[in-house]
Design a protein around this motif. Sequence first.
Motif, PDB file in Angstrom:
ATOM      1  N   PRO A  25       0.804  -1.230   0.000  1.00 27.84           N
ATOM      2  CA  PRO A  25       0.000   0.000   0.000  1.00 27.84           C
ATOM      3  C   PRO A  25       0.832   1.273   0.000  1.00 27.84           C
ATOM      4  O   PRO A  25       1.781   1.395   0.771  1.00 27.84           O
ATOM      5  CB  PRO A  25      -0.800  -0.128   1.307  1.00 27.84           C
ATOM      6  N   GLY A  26       0.453   2.224  -0.878  1.00 30.04           N
ATOM      7  CA  GLY A  26       0.972   3.581  -0.773  1.00 30.04           C
ATOM      8  C   GLY A  26       0.153   4.290   0.285  1.00 30.04           C
ATOM      9  O   GLY A  26      -0.789   3.703   0.863  1.00 30.04           O
ATOM     10  N   TYR A 106      -4.641 -10.612  -4.108  1.00 30.29           N
ATOM     11  CA  TYR A 106      -4.737  -9.275  -3.500  1.00 30.29           C
ATOM     12  C   TYR A 106      -4.892  -8.221  -4.591  1.00 30.29           C
ATOM     13  O   TYR A 106      -4.360  -8.378  -5.692  1.00 30.29           O
ATOM     14  CB  TYR A 106      -3.474  -8.950  -2.681  1.00 30.29           C
ATOM     15  N   VAL A 107      -5.608  -7.165  -4.252  1.00 29.70           N
ATOM     16  CA  VAL A 107      -5.760  -6.067  -5.202  1.00 29.70           C
ATOM     17  C   VAL A 107      -5.565  -4.753  -4.437  1.00 29.70           C
ATOM     18  O   VAL A 107      -5.866  -4.672  -3.238  1.00 29.70           O
ATOM     19  CB  VAL A 107      -7.146  -6.158  -5.906  1.00 29.70           C
ATOM     20  N   ARG A 108      -5.021  -3.761  -5.135  1.00 29.87           N
ATOM     21  CA  ARG A 108      -4.787  -2.456  -4.489  1.00 29.87           C
ATOM     22  C   ARG A 108      -5.766  -1.435  -5.051  1.00 29.87           C
ATOM     23  O   ARG A 108      -5.920  -1.325  -6.261  1.00 29.87           O
ATOM     24  CB  ARG A 108      -3.344  -2.007  -4.767  1.00 29.87           C
ATOM     25  N   VAL A 109      -6.422  -0.697  -4.168  1.00 29.43           N
ATOM     26  CA  VAL A 109      -7.351   0.368  -4.586  1.00 29.43           C
ATOM     27  C   VAL A 109      -7.085   1.597  -3.720  1.00 29.43           C
ATOM     28  O   VAL A 109      -6.692   1.455  -2.561  1.00 29.43           O
ATOM     29  CB  VAL A 109      -8.845   0.010  -4.314  1.00 29.43           C
ATOM     30  N   ARG A 110      -7.359   2.766  -4.246  1.00 31.24           N
ATOM     31  CA  ARG A 110      -7.217   3.976  -3.419  1.00 31.24           C
ATOM     32  C   ARG A 110      -8.436   4.083  -2.498  1.00 31.24           C
ATOM     33  O   ARG A 110      -9.527   3.665  -2.852  1.00 31.24           O
ATOM     34  CB  ARG A 110      -7.115   5.210  -4.312  1.00 31.24           C
ATOM     35  N   GLN A 111      -8.239   4.683  -1.355  1.00 37.19           N
ATOM     36  CA  GLN A 111      -9.379   4.770  -0.424  1.00 37.19           C
ATOM     37  C   GLN A 111     -10.517   5.614  -1.006  1.00 37.19           C
ATOM     38  O   GLN A 111     -11.670   5.440  -0.630  1.00 37.19           O
ATOM     39  CB  GLN A 111      -8.938   5.294   0.933  1.00 37.19           C
ATOM     40  N   GLY A 265     -18.297   1.955 -17.271  1.00 30.08           N
ATOM     41  CA  GLY A 265     -17.049   1.603 -16.584  1.00 30.08           C
ATOM     42  C   GLY A 265     -16.133   2.813 -16.454  1.00 30.08           C
ATOM     43  O   GLY A 265     -15.243   2.835 -15.603  1.00 30.08           O
ATOM     44  N   LEU A 266     -16.339   3.819 -17.301  1.00 24.92           N
ATOM     45  CA  LEU A 266     -15.451   4.986 -17.280  1.00 24.92           C
ATOM     46  C   LEU A 266     -15.991   6.110 -16.381  1.00 24.92           C
ATOM     47  O   LEU A 266     -15.451   7.204 -16.366  1.00 24.92           O
ATOM     48  CB  LEU A 266     -15.262   5.519 -18.720  1.00 24.92           C
ATOM     49  N   ARG A 267     -17.070   5.813 -15.628  1.00 26.17           N
ATOM     50  CA  ARG A 267     -17.591   6.834 -14.717  1.00 26.17           C
ATOM     51  C   ARG A 267     -16.579   7.142 -13.610  1.00 26.17           C
ATOM     52  O   ARG A 267     -15.692   6.342 -13.334  1.00 26.17           O
ATOM     53  CB  ARG A 267     -18.898   6.338 -14.070  1.00 26.17           C
ATOM     54  N   LYS A 268     -16.760   8.295 -12.965  1.00 27.18           N
ATOM     55  CA  LYS A 268     -15.841   8.682 -11.883  1.00 27.18           C
ATOM     56  C   LYS A 268     -15.919   7.668 -10.740  1.00 27.18           C
ATOM     57  O   LYS A 268     -17.011   7.173 -10.420  1.00 27.18           O
ATOM     58  CB  LYS A 268     -16.257  10.049 -11.316  1.00 27.18           C
ATOM     59  N   ALA A 269     -14.782   7.419 -10.101  1.00 23.46           N
ATOM     60  CA  ALA A 269     -14.743   6.452  -8.987  1.00 23.46           C
ATOM     61  C   ALA A 269     -15.704   6.871  -7.876  1.00 23.46           C
ATOM     62  O   ALA A 269     -16.346   6.026  -7.248  1.00 23.46           O
ATOM     63  CB  ALA A 269     -13.317   6.345  -8.451  1.00 23.46           C
TER      64      ALA A 269
END
Length: 324
Positions: A25-26, A106-111, A265-269
């Motif tokens: 994690p960053g 495992y997968v990395r996602v931003r909070q 799929g390209l909508r804002k997170a």
Amino acid sequence: MRAAVYRTYGPPDVVRVEEVPTPVPGDQDVIVRVCAATVGVTDGTARRGSPGYARLFFGLRRPRWTVLGSEFAGVVEAVGAGVTRFRVGEEVVGITGPDFGAHAEYVRVRQDGALGPKPANLDFAEAVALIDGTALAFLRDRAGLRPGHTLLVNGASGAVGSAAVQLGRHFGARVTGVCSTPHLDLVRDLGADEVLDYTREDFTRTGQTYDVVFDVAGTSSFGRCRRVLNPAGRYLSPVPSPGLLVQMPWTAAFGGKKAVVAFTGLRKAADKARDLLLVRELAEAGTLRPVIAERYPLERIAQAHRHLDRGKYGNIILTVGEAG
Ligand SMILES: NC(=O)c1ccc[n+]([C@@H]2O[C@H](COP(=O)([O-])OP(=O)(O)OC[C@H]3O[C@@H](n4cnc5c(N)ncnc54)[C@H](OP(=O)(O)O)[C@@H]3O)[C@@H](O)[C@H]2O)c1
């Protein structure tokens, strides 16, 4: 960690389980231990590298993303120093979207990415089968579906279509679902007021008209559906065609009946994260229920792709580890 990796376009066997570096994690990152992920139509297109124009996105000569999988459910394993929204041990669902990578341990996602709490009443596989927001984004945002509307869903037994039938009912529309003979009961059970078997009748020739036609299967067209649309009716499809890409701006500017294509799929997170909360609410209320065709463990990823290539109803789920 183990992940389903492919390095060349081709048949299902190009995907193999390999050891790859585990993400760390960053500051703003959440590492999720994946328990379940969907194996969807986009994964199949990316693996095949076909149709050819898809390679403009997935990589011209070889795949740009070597681990596929866009939707996952799992448990937070680690968080970066700056993470305040999620804690280790929390059960979550999320969408990596165009970054892929969910067919792994495992997968990395931003909070601040498309990450949210898992519905408490569903297991990981059930939860992940519900989180694609395509039907929601089309029916709520593009069609403005509301009580009293009539909605026809073409491809009602698929991943997007099964959600569309249930959401159509939730928004108060009268829903007609179109699918093949073996899936008529499924679509009826999901809440469709009426079901049509596309192997026996053509929904554009029944004499019925609709406020919204959601052509999830992409087997019809705006031209053919014009006659079944009410005067201000909308034809929506998640499957882009050259004709539709021209008809959309044209009908937006002129005329009552509209043609609409979108790439959800390209909508804002942030929008996807908001929808994950709504889907959780609807799942926990029993308004939305998952449709699962089959579950495959990570080791059988090639079989999951084979199933995808044969055609599917509902969702194909990859389970990872024991909890999946
Ligand atoms: N634009 C976007 O943002 C976006 C997002 C998500 C998905 N998509 C696209 O949306 C499409 C549907 O995705 P999905 O995941 O729902 O696919 P899916 O799960 O494979 O479902 C497709 C459904 O289409 C039905 N079908 C097949 N032939 C048909 C016909 N001639 N008439 C009516 N229905 C027919 C099948 O029903 P039976 O099994 O009963 O035959 C099947 O249930 C895909 O092309 C996908 O790439 C686009």
